[in-house]
Design a protein around this motif. Sequence first.
Motif, short mmCIF file in Angstrom:
data_model
loop_
_atom_site.label_atom_id
_atom_site.label_comp_id
_atom_site.label_asym_id
_atom_site.label_seq_id
_atom_site.Cartn_x
_atom_site.Cartn_y
_atom_site.Cartn_z
N GLY A 149 1.37 -3.59 6.33
CA GLY A 149 0.24 -3.55 7.24
C GLY A 149 -0.88 -2.61 6.84
N GLY A 154 -2.98 -3.24 4.27
CA GLY A 154 -4.15 -3.99 3.81
C GLY A 154 -4.11 -4.54 2.40
N LYS A 155 -2.94 -4.67 1.81
CA LYS A 155 -2.86 -5.21 0.45
C LYS A 155 -3.35 -6.66 0.39
CE LYS A 155 1.55 -4.32 0.40
NZ LYS A 155 1.63 -3.55 1.66
N THR A 156 -2.81 -7.45 1.30
CA THR A 156 -3.14 -8.87 1.25
C THR A 156 -4.61 -9.12 1.53
OG1 THR A 156 -0.90 -9.38 1.92
CG2 THR A 156 -2.53 -11.13 2.21
N VAL A 157 -5.13 -8.44 2.57
CA VAL A 157 -6.55 -8.65 2.88
C VAL A 157 -7.41 -8.23 1.69
CG1 VAL A 157 -8.43 -7.96 4.42
CG2 VAL A 157 -6.17 -8.39 5.36
N ARG A 215 3.97 -14.22 3.00
CA ARG A 215 4.00 -15.05 4.20
C ARG A 215 3.32 -16.41 4.07
NH1 ARG A 215 2.63 -9.97 5.07
NH2 ARG A 215 3.88 -8.70 6.47
N1 LIG Z 1 -10.83 -4.87 4.89
C1 LIG Z 1 -10.31 -5.11 6.09
N2 LIG Z 1 -11.12 -5.41 7.13
C2 LIG Z 1 -10.62 -5.63 8.35
N3 LIG Z 1 -9.33 -5.59 8.64
C3 LIG Z 1 -8.47 -5.29 7.67
C4 LIG Z 1 -8.90 -5.04 6.34
N4 LIG Z 1 -7.83 -4.76 5.59
C5 LIG Z 1 -6.76 -4.84 6.41
N5 LIG Z 1 -7.14 -5.16 7.66
C6 LIG Z 1 -6.25 -5.30 8.83
O1 LIG Z 1 -4.96 -4.85 8.49
C7 LIG Z 1 -4.01 -5.85 8.70
C8 LIG Z 1 -2.92 -5.76 7.68
O2 LIG Z 1 -3.42 -6.04 6.40
P1 LIG Z 1 -2.57 -6.82 5.32
O3 LIG Z 1 -1.96 -8.03 5.92
O4 LIG Z 1 -3.45 -7.02 4.16
O5 LIG Z 1 -1.44 -5.76 5.01
P2 LIG Z 1 -0.43 -5.73 3.79
O6 LIG Z 1 -0.60 -4.44 3.13
O7 LIG Z 1 -0.59 -6.95 2.96
O8 LIG Z 1 0.97 -5.75 4.54
P3 LIG Z 1 2.35 -6.40 4.03
O9 LIG Z 1 2.88 -5.54 2.97
O10 LIG Z 1 3.23 -6.34 5.25
O11 LIG Z 1 2.06 -7.77 3.59
C9 LIG Z 1 -4.79 -7.13 8.67
O12 LIG Z 1 -4.18 -8.13 9.42
C10 LIG Z 1 -6.10 -6.71 9.27
O13 LIG Z 1 -6.01 -6.71 10.67
#
Ligand SMILES: Nc1ncnc2c1ncn2[C@@H]1O[C@H](COP(=O)(O)OP(=O)(O)OP(=O)(O)O)[C@@H](O)[C@H]1O
Lengths: 463, 584
Positions: B232, B234-237, B259
């Motif tokens: 959570g 923000g890697k994926t975003v 996912r």
């Molecule tokens: N640049 C951004 N702008 C707005 N919201 C963001 C941004 N980056 C992340 N978020 C918020 O953070 C949430 C989690 O980000 P993300 O899904 O990329 O996490 P992750 O690191 O990929 O988690 P995981 O390891 O569980 O997959 C997103 O659903 C979004 O709400």
Amino acid sequence: MKSAPLYVREGRAINEAKGSLLVAKGIPGVQYNEMVDVRLASGEIRRGQAIDVSEDVIVVQVFGGVSELDLEDSAVRYKGDTLRLPVSIDILGRTFNGIGGPIDGGPPVVADEFLDVNGSPMNPASRIPPAEFIETGVSAIDGLNALVRGQKLPIFSASGLPHNQLTAQILRQASVKGAEGKFVIIFAAIGISYNDADFFMGNLEETGAMARTVAFINTASDPVIERISTPKLALTAAEYLAWNHGMHTLVVLTDMTNYCEALRELSAMRDEIPSRRGYPGYMYTDLAMTYERAGRLLGKEGSVTIMPILTMPDDDITHPIPDLTGYITEGQIVISRELERKGMYPPINVFLSLSRMIKEGIGEGKTREDHNNVFMQLYAAYAEGCYLREISTIIGAEALSDRDKMYLTIADRFEAEFISQGEVRRTVEETLDIGWKLFAALPKEELKLIKEEFIEKYLPSAD
Amino acid sequence: MGKIWRISGPVVIAEDMRGSQVFEVVEIGNEGLVGEIIGLEGDRAVIQAHEDTQGLKAGDEVKGTGGILSAELGPGIIGAIYDGLQKSLTDLMAGGNEFLARGIKSYALPRDKKWHFTPTVKVGDTVGGGSIIGTVPETGLIEHRIMVPPDKGGVVKAISEGDYTVEDIVARLEKDGEVQELTMMQKWPIKKPRPYSKRQPTERLLVTGMRIMDYMFPLALGGKAAIPGGFGTGKTVTLQQLVRWSQTHLNIYVGCGERGNEMADALYSFKELTDPKTGRSLEEKEIFIANTSNMPVVAREASIFLGITMAEYFRDMGYDVLLVADSTSRWAEAMREIGGRLEEMPGEEGFPAYMGSRLASFYERAGQVECLGSPHRMGSVTVTGAVSPPGGDFSEPVTQNTLRIVDAVYALDAQLANQRHFPAISWLTSYSLYADSVAECWNDIVPGWSETRTAALKMLQLEAELEEIVRLVGPEALPEKDKLLLLVSKMLREDFLMQNAYHEIDTYTTPERAQLVVQTIMKFNDLAQKALADGGNVAEFRASPVVRKISRIKDIPNETVEQSIKELWAEMEISLVAQKGGVA
Ligand SMILES: Nc1ncnc2c1ncn2[C@@H]1O[C@H](COP(=O)(O)OP(=O)(O)OP(=O)(O)O)[C@@H](O)[C@H]1O
Ligand SMILES: [Mg+2]
């Protein structure tokens, strides 16, 4: 109506039995992962599964262990198939155990189909992104961490915290706009106490929700192995209702910590090399196989939404169970002991909580046009207030500027008025309006994250 | 040919397999599940099955295919969605497969579709391996350049313009009296890097549109970077933003053990979004590989190699390609799972000892190169991988192994994410070794970048140090100049580094615009400092309307932003001056 085949093969030559494993002589035709019944000399039947199959030997994991099993007079009966759930629309309103047998005194389900409880992965190209808001009536969720159809959003709790109360409240209040008649609940109790299971079932009955519920109950006193199949059965039922009958299913799985413990126990019995803290290295994949069954499909009416509940051992969010869950689910709602101690209900920590699907589910036409801005500004204001609260514990609130004091008040009011709503139900509009009431206490230039037009439209005049 | 002797999870042992080779692809059982031989012992073969083995029986047949796991490369690849074994998920969907049953098959490249081929060489020309012999307008954004496979080459004997399928012969070459027939499709073993003629230094800036990356920790075309962060954060975003807006020719998104919903989200958003430069649909420059967490674990391993092979193929045409992999941790876990089944000696935390070298062999395929063959051209593959450390703890083996390999690290900070400061890339712990090599490139776009960047980073560093004092004495006890530093660095964080991926305008920022915003904040700083010296105070600067205006720059469309900022500067000059008793 079709009927399940009974046994297709039987073997009597058992070479070895130890722990929960039994090594039998190879029999042609036995499938990997096939379900097995082991008949003891006493006539007792234990379930098992063929976990290693070769021409020479078959290794069977016996659920319930191999005590009292003797190598001479026992038999291994192969069912020729993996675990299946008999389904038809008549499962609605029914209660089953952890391997799909009815336990509500009713007759067996006259099945339209026998579904493999493991399901098959959805084709990612056939999915459509979840985008419809589910109103839970809880401000901390609807306003700041909204749930949408097809999402998997767990509740991270810990022992002694009111996750059952909150879950029951959500089950009671949840509604999907425009599809009320198609909304069903799948409830799976996994290794929880009899009392807790009873609390949920009683709640569902009282609110008249039982007729649109399917329940799978495995309590703490039921076989541990069935904790593994219980969520799979629940998801199989949900998929059937969603994809064959166009229903919007909300699947509640509680408590997934018990599921993970069962997984660890089985893995240890198989002498597998453990990963972090003794949990098997494949726990991520195993949990994903369950949670990824949530979603929506192109051209299909229904949806599968999953809300797993888990208790964090030692209140530790970095423990492998919440950690791996968080890596799979689309966010999490975190219940905090600290807030509970302050007397708040629901004691949801909104910083640790997250809904990754919120942006799709909110806004004009879904909730309200200002939702996104309100959501961001509330987070920013509360974060500022909490930061200053931390500083003020050392230097005292008097040493803060007037502006900073104002933020302290906002943080307190946010907790009291927005989060701690009690057992009442709030519409999402009511939730957003509470946000605006808080904003009214701030000078306008502090509302940096809100568009001018919304400020004009929604900001109540300060009183 | 052979038959199954034993099944244990994804590992299958077959006998009567004499004559097979290590890494040969086999088909297992009636359903023809795809597997790969990973070891041979006498007439027994150890096979890792890339599909779920439930239901297989001892005695089931195992057929060798004679080939090793390869990618099909040719027209039809762009815009496709593949699984880790390059089955076309879109074709499967069109065939009614909403769920992926085991053993289902589909071609990677459509066999019946005809493409218009225009030769770029003529009969009598000599062409070596890698040389371009013709083009196909595959999408509005990418011209597919048909190349001689690296191991072929000779004198062109026949070639002609026309409409062909990927299996039709488009050219004949002759070398040493031997005739080679070329189609538009090549097959390439995914674990083997494609050859090039020479590596080049990585000096060109990759413009991503993400301010904290481009401005603070820039990435070079051909570079390799990692994004570690707990769940959570923000890697994926971040990776999705990169494949959306990066100024490259082609992007490849590998969803490895992640996912399904976010894959769907990406796919749908790409249908709607357009490339900022050309205005054409982003789908025309993307390839998706989706091997989600519930799809067979072993195919995760293949998915990353498949992606990088495709990236190299387009690099070889002379393109700049970006590949993002989400998540390399799931990839490493797949290795661990298979290693465990094979009862290999585990290394750290159960990962196989070769995990580090396998990670390196993936990242090392990034780079900028001079391509093989004629005409002379350059291409690049930039790689960015997500790392998902258990418990968010960066000391674990996958993160540590990755940090040894990559040259840029965007470290995600859980605290920032919790406070909804996105992207949650820490400005204190992230770094890019490309900052120097791309400096010339940056300063060409906006003169003065190096200085402003250094000044801004320094200010953020000072803020972090000051923060410790604030926690002891409170903000009010600080001298005015420090209060100003806190205010300005807060503006840098919130009005510049923070960037909302879901905001129509904020989602992508050009380097020019980024520079204007930083300059505005620095100008505010300069003016306020002057006003302080003249007796102003920070509480009043903070309440000044220009502060809110700076924070709302994000809403100003690109067309008018320069004008608005210039006006804002003028306003700042007037309002940020100390007057008797305060600020105007
Ligand atoms: N640049 C951004 N702008 C707005 N919201 C963001 C941004 N980056 C992340 N978020 C918020 O953070 C949430 C989690 O980000 P993300 O899904 O990329 O996490 P992750 O690191 O990929 O988690 P995981 O390891 O569980 O997959 C997103 O659903 C979004 O709400
Ligand atoms: Mg992710």
